[in-house]
Scaffold this motif. Structure first.
Motif, PDB file in Angstrom:
ATOM      1  N   THR A  80      70.974 -11.558  33.975  1.00 49.05           N
ATOM      2  CA  THR A  80      71.193 -12.353  32.757  1.00 49.05           C
ATOM      3  C   THR A  80      70.539 -13.732  32.845  1.00 49.05           C
ATOM      4  O   THR A  80      70.734 -14.566  31.968  1.00 49.05           O
ATOM      5  N   ARG A  81      69.782 -13.963  33.908  1.00 50.56           N
ATOM      6  CA  ARG A  81      69.228 -15.294  34.185  1.00 50.56           C
ATOM      7  C   ARG A  81      67.774 -15.415  33.751  1.00 50.56           C
ATOM      8  O   ARG A  81      66.993 -14.482  33.915  1.00 50.56           O
ATOM      9  N   PRO A  82      67.388 -16.581  33.221  1.00 47.27           N
ATOM     10  CA  PRO A  82      65.972 -16.797  32.911  1.00 47.27           C
ATOM     11  C   PRO A  82      65.162 -16.889  34.202  1.00 47.27           C
ATOM     12  O   PRO A  82      65.625 -17.445  35.206  1.00 47.27           O
ATOM     13  N   ALA A  83      63.969 -16.319  34.168  1.00 44.21           N
ATOM     14  CA  ALA A  83      63.115 -16.317  35.352  1.00 44.21           C
ATOM     15  C   ALA A  83      61.658 -16.391  34.933  1.00 44.21           C
ATOM     16  O   ALA A  83      61.317 -16.133  33.777  1.00 44.21           O
ATOM     17  N   TYR A  84      60.833 -16.728  35.894  1.00 41.86           N
ATOM     18  CA  TYR A  84      59.392 -16.866  35.666  1.00 41.86           C
ATOM     19  C   TYR A  84      58.662 -16.311  36.878  1.00 41.86           C
ATOM     20  O   TYR A  84      59.102 -16.493  38.004  1.00 41.86           O
ATOM     21  N   THR A  85      57.561 -15.639  36.626  1.00 43.26           N
ATOM     22  CA  THR A  85      56.683 -15.219  37.712  1.00 43.26           C
ATOM     23  C   THR A  85      55.347 -15.917  37.528  1.00 43.26           C
ATOM     24  O   THR A  85      55.007 -16.365  36.436  1.00 43.26           O
ATOM     25  N   GLY A  86      54.605 -16.011  38.596  1.00 44.46           N
ATOM     26  CA  GLY A  86      53.295 -16.647  38.567  1.00 44.46           C
ATOM     27  C   GLY A  86      52.859 -16.952  39.977  1.00 44.46           C
ATOM     28  O   GLY A  86      53.314 -16.322  40.938  1.00 44.46           O
ATOM     29  N   ARG A  87      51.992 -17.950  40.106  1.00 38.09           N
ATOM     30  CA  ARG A  87      51.480 -18.341  41.417  1.00 38.09           C
ATOM     31  C   ARG A  87      51.583 -19.853  41.588  1.00 38.09           C
ATOM     32  O   ARG A  87      51.327 -20.602  40.659  1.00 38.09           O
ATOM     33  N   LEU A  88      51.975 -20.254  42.783  1.00 33.09           N
ATOM     34  CA  LEU A  88      51.946 -21.656  43.180  1.00 33.09           C
ATOM     35  C   LEU A  88      50.955 -21.767  44.319  1.00 33.09           C
ATOM     36  O   LEU A  88      51.151 -21.145  45.371  1.00 33.09           O
ATOM     37  N   ARG A  89      49.872 -22.500  44.086  1.00 30.59           N
ATOM     38  CA  ARG A  89      48.793 -22.623  45.077  1.00 30.59           C
ATOM     39  C   ARG A  89      48.312 -21.261  45.562  1.00 30.59           C
ATOM     40  O   ARG A  89      48.057 -21.058  46.739  1.00 30.59           O
ATOM     41  N   GLY A  90      48.243 -20.311  44.645  1.00 31.05           N
ATOM     42  CA  GLY A  90      47.742 -18.985  44.967  1.00 31.05           C
ATOM     43  C   GLY A  90      48.767 -18.014  45.511  1.00 31.05           C
ATOM     44  O   GLY A  90      48.477 -16.834  45.670  1.00 31.05           O
ATOM     45  N   THR A  91      49.977 -18.474  45.791  1.00 28.57           N
ATOM     46  CA  THR A  91      51.024 -17.615  46.345  1.00 28.57           C
ATOM     47  C   THR A  91      51.907 -17.080  45.219  1.00 28.57           C
ATOM     48  O   THR A  91      52.423 -17.868  44.420  1.00 28.57           O
ATOM     49  N   PRO A  92      52.104 -15.763  45.143  1.00 28.64           N
ATOM     50  CA  PRO A  92      52.984 -15.211  44.099  1.00 28.64           C
ATOM     51  C   PRO A  92      54.428 -15.670  44.293  1.00 28.64           C
ATOM     52  O   PRO A  92      54.947 -15.635  45.414  1.00 28.64           O
ATOM     53  N   VAL A  93      55.043 -16.110  43.202  1.00 22.50           N
ATOM     54  CA  VAL A  93      56.424 -16.579  43.262  1.00 22.50           C
ATOM     55  C   VAL A  93      57.230 -16.015  42.093  1.00 22.50           C
ATOM     56  O   VAL A  93      56.683 -15.640  41.063  1.00 22.50           O
ATOM     57  N   VAL A  94      58.530 -15.970  42.301  1.00 25.10           N
ATOM     58  CA  VAL A  94      59.509 -15.682  41.257  1.00 25.10           C
ATOM     59  C   VAL A  94      60.451 -16.871  41.256  1.00 25.10           C
ATOM     60  O   VAL A  94      61.031 -17.210  42.288  1.00 25.10           O
ATOM     61  N   ILE A  95      60.583 -17.529  40.114  1.00 24.93           N
ATOM     62  CA  ILE A  95      61.489 -18.674  39.986  1.00 24.93           C
ATOM     63  C   ILE A  95      62.637 -18.238  39.081  1.00 24.93           C
ATOM     64  O   ILE A  95      62.411 -17.834  37.939  1.00 24.93           O
ATOM     65  N   VAL A  96      63.847 -18.300  39.603  1.00 25.16           N
ATOM     66  CA  VAL A  96      65.031 -17.885  38.850  1.00 25.16           C
ATOM     67  C   VAL A  96      65.951 -19.085  38.695  1.00 25.16           C
ATOM     68  O   VAL A  96      66.223 -19.799  39.657  1.00 25.16           O
TER      69      VAL A  96
END
Length: 69
Positions: free
Chosen positions: A31-47
């Protein structure tokens, strides 16, 4: 490459990360907002999990169910 999961309790904590996120995609983890993408080329998931131990535990569990370690 596996993603790194970053669990933030409130949007204010996530703002600097989101501002630097490359190729951002918004989604929901549980039920939480999240984002995927890259930080300095590293794949991340921010929840954004919410404040408190229970919210952190729920956010982490939902993240691991969606993005297995």
């Amino acid at each position: 490459m596996d993603s790194i999961a970053l669990i933030c309790s409130v949007p204010l904590e996530a703002e600097p990360l989101l501002a630097s996120l490359e190729e951002p995609h918004q989604l929901r983890v549980g039920t939480r907002p999240a984002y995927t993408g890259r930080l300095r080329g590293t794949p991340v998931v921010i929840v954004i999990g919410g404040m408190g131990k229970a919210n952190a535990a729920h956010a982490l569990t939902a993240t691991l169910e969606r993005f297995p370690a």
